[in-house]
Motif scaffolding. Structure first.
Motif, PDB file in Angstrom:
ATOM      1  N   MET A  70      71.414  23.190  43.170  1.00 22.90           N
ATOM      2  CA  MET A  70      70.269  23.633  43.896  1.00 22.90           C
ATOM      3  C   MET A  70      69.045  23.183  43.121  1.00 22.90           C
ATOM      4  N   ALA A  71      68.046  22.728  43.840  1.00 22.40           N
ATOM      5  CA  ALA A  71      66.801  22.313  43.204  1.00 22.40           C
ATOM      6  C   ALA A  71      65.628  22.807  44.039  1.00 22.40           C
ATOM      7  N   VAL A  72      64.601  23.290  43.353  1.00 21.50           N
ATOM      8  CA  VAL A  72      63.369  23.728  44.002  1.00 21.50           C
ATOM      9  C   VAL A  72      62.233  22.976  43.341  1.00 21.50           C
ATOM     10  N   ASP A  73      61.436  22.286  44.137  1.00 17.86           N
ATOM     11  CA  ASP A  73      60.267  21.579  43.618  1.00 17.86           C
ATOM     12  C   ASP A  73      59.036  22.432  43.847  1.00 17.86           C
ATOM     13  N   TYR A  74      58.382  22.817  42.747  1.00 19.59           N
ATOM     14  CA  TYR A  74      57.148  23.588  42.831  1.00 19.59           C
ATOM     15  C   TYR A  74      55.960  22.654  43.071  1.00 19.59           C
ATOM     16  N   SER A  75      56.023  21.492  42.453  1.00 13.85           N
ATOM     17  CA  SER A  75      54.988  20.470  42.590  1.00 13.85           C
ATOM     18  C   SER A  75      55.628  19.127  42.263  1.00 13.85           C
ATOM     19  N   ALA A  76      54.813  18.101  42.196  1.00 10.89           N
ATOM     20  CA  ALA A  76      55.349  16.773  41.884  1.00 10.89           C
ATOM     21  C   ALA A  76      55.892  16.690  40.460  1.00 10.89           C
ATOM     22  N   THR A  77      55.449  17.605  39.600  1.00  6.06           N
ATOM     23  CA  THR A  77      55.866  17.541  38.190  1.00  6.06           C
ATOM     24  C   THR A  77      56.642  18.763  37.722  1.00  6.06           C
ATOM     25  N   LEU A  81      70.955  25.058  33.740  1.00  5.56           N
ATOM     26  CA  LEU A  81      69.695  25.543  34.292  1.00  5.56           C
ATOM     27  C   LEU A  81      68.560  24.762  33.653  1.00  5.56           C
ATOM     28  N   LYS A  82      67.654  24.283  34.488  1.00  8.64           N
ATOM     29  CA  LYS A  82      66.472  23.574  33.991  1.00  8.64           C
ATOM     30  C   LYS A  82      65.259  24.120  34.730  1.00  8.64           C
ATOM     31  N   ASP A  83      64.347  24.746  33.989  1.00  8.13           N
ATOM     32  CA  ASP A  83      63.133  25.328  34.560  1.00  8.13           C
ATOM     33  C   ASP A  83      61.936  24.656  33.895  1.00  8.13           C
ATOM     34  N   GLU A  84      61.317  23.716  34.606  1.00  4.85           N
ATOM     35  CA  GLU A  84      60.204  22.974  34.030  1.00  4.85           C
ATOM     36  C   GLU A  84      58.952  23.828  33.883  1.00  4.85           C
ATOM     37  N   ARG A  85      58.790  24.864  34.694  1.00  5.66           N
ATOM     38  CA  ARG A  85      57.623  25.749  34.565  1.00  5.66           C
ATOM     39  C   ARG A  85      57.641  26.492  33.234  1.00  5.66           C
ATOM     40  N   LYS A  86      58.823  26.903  32.807  1.00 13.24           N
ATOM     41  CA  LYS A  86      58.963  27.661  31.553  1.00 13.24           C
ATOM     42  C   LYS A  86      59.455  26.784  30.407  1.00 13.24           C
ATOM     43  N   ASN A  87      59.585  25.479  30.673  1.00 12.07           N
ATOM     44  CA  ASN A  87      60.090  24.532  29.681  1.00 12.07           C
ATOM     45  C   ASN A  87      61.413  25.031  29.089  1.00 12.07           C
ATOM     46  N   GLU A  88      62.337  25.391  29.971  1.00 14.36           N
ATOM     47  CA  GLU A  88      63.606  25.995  29.567  1.00 14.36           C
ATOM     48  C   GLU A  88      64.773  25.153  30.074  1.00 14.36           C
ATOM     49  N   LYS A  89      65.691  24.826  29.184  1.00 14.83           N
ATOM     50  CA  LYS A  89      66.917  24.115  29.537  1.00 14.83           C
ATOM     51  C   LYS A  89      68.075  24.864  28.900  1.00 14.83           C
ATOM     52  N   LEU A  90      69.017  25.304  29.726  1.00 17.61           N
ATOM     53  CA  LEU A  90      70.169  26.056  29.234  1.00 17.61           C
ATOM     54  C   LEU A  90      71.451  25.429  29.754  1.00 17.61           C
ATOM     55  N   LYS A  91      72.517  25.545  28.962  1.00 19.97           N
ATOM     56  CA  LYS A  91      73.845  25.068  29.355  1.00 19.97           C
ATOM     57  C   LYS A  91      74.867  26.119  28.986  1.00 19.97           C
ATOM     58  N   GLY A  92      76.014  26.043  29.616  1.00 17.63           N
ATOM     59  CA  GLY A  92      77.151  26.879  29.241  1.00 17.63           C
ATOM     60  C   GLY A  92      76.907  28.365  29.386  1.00 17.63           C
ATOM     61  N   ASP A  93      77.352  29.124  28.389  1.00 20.82           N
ATOM     62  CA  ASP A  93      77.268  30.585  28.444  1.00 20.82           C
ATOM     63  C   ASP A  93      75.839  31.086  28.568  1.00 20.82           C
TER      64      ASP A  93
END
Length: 58
Positions: free
Chosen positions: A1-8, A26-38
């Motif tokens: 699933m992907a949600v685009d808030y803006s072009a960036t 999980l990748k959240d560009e607004r919060k500059n957060e990248k998570l994997k696994g557990d």
């Protein structure tokens, strides 16, 4: 699933339930957060439960 808030800015989730276990990213560009696994699954699990609850209420 992907949600685009803006072009960036976007919010992306990958989730797969395999025989060997759950795989989540999980990748959240607004919060500059990248998570994997557990760590990713721990963050996503409550959101999935909310979605399941909403589905049962319909």
């Amino acid at each position: 699933m992907a949600v685009d808030y803006s072009a960036t800015e976007s919010y992306e989730v990958e989730y797969e339930n395999k025989k060997s276990g759950v795989e989540a990213k999980l990748k959240d560009e607004r919060k500059n957060e990248k998570l994997k696994g557990d760590a990713s699954y721990t963050k996503l699990e409550p959101l999935f439960k909310q979605l399941a609850l909403l589905q049962t209420l319909r």
